[in-house]
Design a protein around this motif. Structure first.
Motif, PDB file in Angstrom:
ATOM      1  N   TYR A  68       0.839  -1.194   0.000  1.00 23.84           N
ATOM      2  CA  TYR A  68       0.000   0.000   0.000  1.00 23.84           C
ATOM      3  C   TYR A  68       0.875   1.244   0.000  1.00 23.84           C
ATOM      4  N   LEU A  69       0.354   2.297  -0.601  1.00 19.61           N
ATOM      5  CA  LEU A  69       0.995   3.611  -0.550  1.00 19.61           C
ATOM      6  C   LEU A  69       0.190   4.491   0.397  1.00 19.61           C
ATOM      7  N   LEU A  70       0.835   5.007   1.436  1.00 20.13           N
ATOM      8  CA  LEU A  70       0.182   5.928   2.360  1.00 20.13           C
ATOM      9  C   LEU A  70       0.545   7.345   1.935  1.00 20.13           C
ATOM     10  N   VAL A  71      -0.438   8.062   1.420  1.00 25.26           N
ATOM     11  CA  VAL A  71      -0.253   9.434   0.933  1.00 25.26           C
ATOM     12  C   VAL A  71      -0.683  10.361   2.063  1.00 25.26           C
ATOM     13  N   VAL A  72       0.278  10.986   2.740  1.00 23.54           N
ATOM     14  CA  VAL A  72       0.008  11.777   3.935  1.00 23.54           C
ATOM     15  C   VAL A  72       0.069  13.268   3.592  1.00 23.54           C
ATOM     16  N   GLU A  73      -1.035  13.975   3.849  1.00 18.11           N
ATOM     17  CA  GLU A  73      -1.128  15.400   3.572  1.00 18.11           C
ATOM     18  C   GLU A  73      -1.419  16.158   4.863  1.00 18.11           C
ATOM     19  N   SER A  74      -0.609  17.168   5.166  1.00 16.55           N
ATOM     20  CA  SER A  74      -0.831  18.047   6.311  1.00 16.55           C
ATOM     21  C   SER A  74      -1.588  19.273   5.821  1.00 16.55           C
ATOM     22  N   GLN A  75      -2.760  19.529   6.404  1.00 15.60           N
ATOM     23  CA  GLN A  75      -3.626  20.584   5.888  1.00 15.60           C
ATOM     24  C   GLN A  75      -3.977  21.578   6.980  1.00 15.60           C
ATOM     25  N   GLY A  76      -3.561  22.830   6.799  1.00 19.55           N
ATOM     26  CA  GLY A  76      -3.811  23.846   7.815  1.00 19.55           C
ATOM     27  C   GLY A  76      -5.176  24.497   7.706  1.00 19.55           C
TER      28      GLY A  76
END
Length: 296
Positions: A68-76
């Motif tokens: 699996y690919l874990l696509v991690v996005e930090s969103q303010g």
């Protein structure tokens, strides 16, 4: 501009992917297979066309059931442009790697969390060609860890709790158990978590509480070599170790260090100056930020 809070929220996942996936299982109650191996992949998704597209963190998780690919996005904050970008990221990564991508959004804002959790549907009304359902970690679902014993059982979750909830007058109730729990883990790992927490604390009151809690420990320079050097009173060795730690903090945060910056830090013999640079390294967005505002 990308800030230290944005960087800290997703870079902590790069440093301890196993604890991050356990946190996903515990908080979101989704059946993520237990990974047996991880790799941090290049987050640059730019193609030949001159349009830069970059995810915050991209992890490959090897499990008994597949990769699996874990696509991690930090969103303010809310950004409608992201909804199209996220759909592109997943489609591109699946076409490139042929592994199943999973979008995970991290935020410290409850309103942003509710916005990010909404499914992204592309196509005709009633007939969607593509549907994206982000998984979201936020103050809405990350548990408050205010018990020292619980913090010691899962230091990563306690740190993540502090990074999402640690603000205002209630910050001390979260930060004090975490500070005590960090004392029970290895100094280098504790130092890494302490720095990520500091970078994500959202207000001056919480930052001051954390600074006071960390002052007796000084995680920036606490590791076996430095302790031995202090005991022997070899000031030259202390200088080298502090310079090394400044550079190591930048490395932990994934910031490239040019030779000119490395040479200047390693040549410095002023312990006070090295400590200032270490403090700046925690929030820096590039290596030159160490020297912003002059020598001190």
């Amino acid at each position: 501009m990308v800030g230290s809070s944005h960087e800290g929220l997703h870079r902590i996942c790069q440093k301890d992917p196993a604890s991050f996936t356990r946190t996903l299982q515990r908080v979101l109650h989704i059946p993520i297979p237990e990974p047996r191996d991880f790799a941090v992949l290049n987050a640059d998704l730019t193609e030949i066309e001159p349009i830069e597209r970059r995810v915050d963190t991209l992890l490959r998780a090897e499990t008994d059931e597949g990769t699996y690919l874990l696509v991690v996005e930090s969103q303010g904050k809310q950004d409608e442009r992201k909804r199209g970008s996220w759909a592109y990221y997943l489609s591109y990564l699946h076409a490139k790697y042929r592994w199943e991508p999973v979008l995970i959004v991290l935020t410290q804002s409850r309103s942003t969390a509710r916005w990010a959790a909404q499914p992204i549907r592309l196509g005709l009304p009633g007939w969607h060609s593509l549907t994206v359902r982000p998984l979201v970690l936020s103050p809405e679902n990350v548990p408050l860890v205010v018990d020292q014993a619980e913090a010691e059982r899962d230091v990563f979750l306690a740190a993540f709790s502090a990074m999402t909830h640690g603000r205002g007058p209630g910050a001390a109730a979260i930060l004090k158990p975490l500070a005590a729990a960090l004392e029970t883990t290895d100094p280098e790992g504790a130092g890494m978590l302490a720095q990520f927490v500091e970078s994500c604390l959202g207000d001056a009151q919480a930052k001051q509480i954390w600074k006071e809690l960390m002052m007796p420990v000084n995680y920036f320079f606490r590791h076996e070599v430095a302790e031995k050097v202090r005991e022997e009173g070899r000031e030259e060795g202390i200088e080298k170790e502090r310079a090394s730690m400044v550079l190591r903090i930048l490395d932990w945060r994934g910031i490239a260090v040019p030779d000119s910056v490395r040479d200047r830090v390693e040549a410095c013999s002023d312990l006070g100056q090295l400590e200032i640079w270490a403090q700046r390294a925690v929030n820096a967005t590039n290596a030159d930020d160490l020297f912003a505002g002059g020598a001190g």
